[in-house]
Write an enzyme that holds these catalytic residues in place. Sequence first.
Site, PDB file in Angstrom:
ATOM      1  N   GLU A 177       0.820  -1.202   0.000  1.00 41.46           N
ATOM      2  CA  GLU A 177       0.000   0.000   0.000  1.00 41.46           C
ATOM      3  C   GLU A 177       0.856   1.255   0.000  1.00 41.46           C
ATOM      4  OE1 GLU A 177      -2.211  -0.776   3.497  1.00 41.46           O
ATOM      5  OE2 GLU A 177      -0.539  -0.323   4.799  1.00 41.46           O
ATOM      6  N   CYS A 183       3.557   8.602   0.955  1.00 45.00           N
ATOM      7  CA  CYS A 183       4.175   7.692   1.913  1.00 45.00           C
ATOM      8  C   CYS A 183       4.134   6.305   1.270  1.00 45.00           C
ATOM      9  CB  CYS A 183       3.368   7.739   3.208  1.00 45.00           C
ATOM     10  SG  CYS A 183       3.881   6.517   4.408  1.00 45.00           S
ATOM     11  N   CYS A 223       6.500  -7.088   7.388  1.00 40.54           N
ATOM     12  CA  CYS A 223       7.659  -6.564   8.116  1.00 40.54           C
ATOM     13  C   CYS A 223       8.079  -7.605   9.142  1.00 40.54           C
ATOM     14  CB  CYS A 223       7.311  -5.247   8.805  1.00 40.54           C
ATOM     15  SG  CYS A 223       8.727  -4.545   9.694  1.00 40.54           S
ATOM     16  N   CYS A 270       6.626  -5.123  15.773  1.00 41.81           N
ATOM     17  CA  CYS A 270       6.211  -4.171  16.811  1.00 41.81           C
ATOM     18  C   CYS A 270       4.795  -4.539  17.264  1.00 41.81           C
ATOM     19  CB  CYS A 270       6.232  -2.744  16.275  1.00 41.81           C
ATOM     20  SG  CYS A 270       7.869  -2.254  15.711  1.00 41.81           S
ATOM     21  N   CYS A 298       1.565  -2.880  15.611  1.00 41.22           N
ATOM     22  CA  CYS A 298       1.540  -2.624  14.179  1.00 41.22           C
ATOM     23  C   CYS A 298       0.849  -3.732  13.384  1.00 41.22           C
ATOM     24  CB  CYS A 298       2.970  -2.446  13.683  1.00 41.22           C
ATOM     25  SG  CYS A 298       3.073  -2.329  11.905  1.00 41.22           S
ATOM     26  N   GLY A 318       6.715  -2.067   6.090  1.00 35.74           N
ATOM     27  CA  GLY A 318       8.090  -2.562   6.126  1.00 35.74           C
ATOM     28  C   GLY A 318       9.065  -1.631   6.813  1.00 35.74           C
ATOM     29  N   GLU A 319      10.254  -2.169   7.100  1.00 32.70           N
ATOM     30  CA  GLU A 319      11.347  -1.390   7.685  1.00 32.70           C
ATOM     31  C   GLU A 319      12.289  -1.010   6.528  1.00 32.70           C
ATOM     32  OE1 GLU A 319      12.788   0.024  10.533  1.00 32.70           O
ATOM     33  OE2 GLU A 319      14.418   0.419   9.133  1.00 32.70           O
ATOM     34  N   SER A 329      12.258   6.398   7.207  1.00 26.82           N
ATOM     35  CA  SER A 329      11.865   6.104   8.580  1.00 26.82           C
ATOM     36  C   SER A 329      12.519   4.788   9.014  1.00 26.82           C
ATOM     37  CB  SER A 329      10.338   5.972   8.588  1.00 26.82           C
ATOM     38  OG  SER A 329       9.916   5.273   9.709  1.00 26.82           O
ATOM     39  N   LEU A 343      10.201   6.042  17.640  1.00 28.09           N
ATOM     40  CA  LEU A 343      10.711   5.855  19.006  1.00 28.09           C
ATOM     41  C   LEU A 343       9.669   5.158  19.892  1.00 28.09           C
ATOM     42  CD1 LEU A 343      13.326   6.595  20.510  1.00 28.09           C
ATOM     43  CD2 LEU A 343      12.192   8.657  21.311  1.00 28.09           C
ATOM     44  N   HIS A 344       8.551   5.795  20.071  1.00 32.70           N
ATOM     45  CA  HIS A 344       7.358   5.236  20.719  1.00 32.70           C
ATOM     46  C   HIS A 344       7.510   4.864  22.201  1.00 32.70           C
ATOM     47  CE1 HIS A 344       6.143   5.340  16.647  1.00 32.70           C
ATOM     48  NE2 HIS A 344       6.599   4.162  16.289  1.00 32.70           N
ATOM     49  N   ASN A 348      -4.144   5.380  15.522  1.00 29.08           N
ATOM     50  CA  ASN A 348      -5.381   4.913  14.910  1.00 29.08           C
ATOM     51  C   ASN A 348      -5.708   3.582  15.583  1.00 29.08           C
ATOM     52  OD1 ASN A 348      -5.751   6.940  13.070  1.00 29.08           O
ATOM     53  ND2 ASN A 348      -4.894   5.827  11.351  1.00 29.08           N
ATOM     54  N   CYS A 353      -0.461   2.281   9.147  1.00 29.35           N
ATOM     55  CA  CYS A 353       0.357   1.251   8.527  1.00 29.35           C
ATOM     56  C   CYS A 353      -0.302  -0.137   8.492  1.00 29.35           C
ATOM     57  CB  CYS A 353       1.617   1.221   9.383  1.00 29.35           C
ATOM     58  SG  CYS A 353       2.876   0.162   8.897  1.00 29.35           S
TER      59      CYS A 353
HETATM   60  S1  SF4 Z   1       6.237  -1.726   9.765  1.00 28.73           S
HETATM   61 FE1  SF4 Z   1       7.253  -0.371  11.255  1.00 28.73          FE
HETATM   62  S2  SF4 Z   1       5.918  -0.355  13.052  1.00 28.73           S
HETATM   63 FE2  SF4 Z   1       5.312  -2.108  11.755  1.00 28.73          FE
HETATM   64  S3  SF4 Z   1       6.433  -3.896  12.612  1.00 28.73           S
HETATM   65 FE3  SF4 Z   1       7.673  -2.995  10.956  1.00 28.73          FE
HETATM   66  S4  SF4 Z   1       9.047  -1.544  11.979  1.00 28.73           S
HETATM   67 FE4  SF4 Z   1       7.406  -2.017  13.416  1.00 28.73          FE
END
Ligand code: SF4
Length: 347
Positions: free
Chosen positions: A90, A105, A112, A116, A119, A165-166, A197, A221-222, A296, A339
């Site tokens: 997406e 974006c 991913c 996290c 997520c 994704g990272e 990011s 960071l979170h 969200n 995300c």
């Molecule tokens: S997409 Fe970003 S927030 Fe989601 S699991 Fe991967 S690193 Fe974490």
Amino acid sequence: MKDLKELNRSELIDEFEKAGFPSYRGEQVFNWLYKNGVSAVEEMKNIPKKMRQFIDENYELSDLKEINRSTAVDGTVKYLWELNDGENIEGVYLPFPKSGRHSTCISTQVGCGLGCSFCATGIDGLQRNLTTGEIVDQVIKIQKDISGSNFAEPRLSNVVFMGMGEPLANFDNLMKAVEIINADQGLNIGMRKMTISTAGLVPEIKKLARTNDQIGLAVSLHAPNDRLRNKIMPINKKYNLNQLLTAVIKYIEKTGRRVTFEYVLMDSVNDSPELSVQLAELLRGINCHVNLIPANPVPELGIERPVQKVIDSFYETLDRNGIQVTLRKEMGTQIDAACGQLKRNKN
Ligand code: SF4
């Protein structure tokens, strides 16, 4: 077959020169792809038939297939695309009428692997990295959608690699995509208008600093302490906050650019007054900016958005302590623009 969108400008020129075509033909193909956004070789009108045939026989062109989209009242558009192998990714278009920015974006991986806890993208783990062509094609598709087939106005002004994704886990493909998106003979989006990011891949942050590009860095960071961050972002067990901030400070020194820290405020997870004080202390003296993002809701993960009073108080503590902070304007909440959510809703 090799994807034409895997090649940067000089590689395209070399490739066609080796096949016996003059160098300006490679430049023309690059222009067709990134100045005109064509998605088929037949559309490259000034390319001789013989060369078009050669391209057809030896190369493919990444071409994302749109399978769904949602448009919010604020103009945000969220796209769901299908890749050649049937996987879905997406991307989001975000217009900012006041500043005249047209931002996007985009995704860098299918799924991913960082897991996290809050997520939606991470739920099914990592499927695969996106190719350079698939990353670049998201920008082309969105540019084409907002400007129409003439690929002219409005122009996309900003690209943020913060979709699925990272990004830094797909470093080489990402950096080549950045180079193609940046090329002034093509999409011509400045390095300073792009932001990568990361959830905190320390070796890649150092590597990015060594490229000397002026690209922006945003760190998710979170949480302001290792105990909480270990719990919600497993990557912190590998690279803790001290290692992460040391790498970020080096990045700032090397590039001279202010770094953004993203902090998604989640009800009863990371939104307490104590944590806002800890965050202010952690970031004191660092040339940074904090972007507070009220979560969200993600029902399947039990993530809720804090009430407005809590959000305001978290913001005020940072502000009072001299931290540059903004509360992200919520764009596209009614279309699930967090995300991974659109993709999950489709499944
Ligand atoms: S997409 Fe970003 S927030 Fe989601 S699991 Fe991967 S690193 Fe974490």
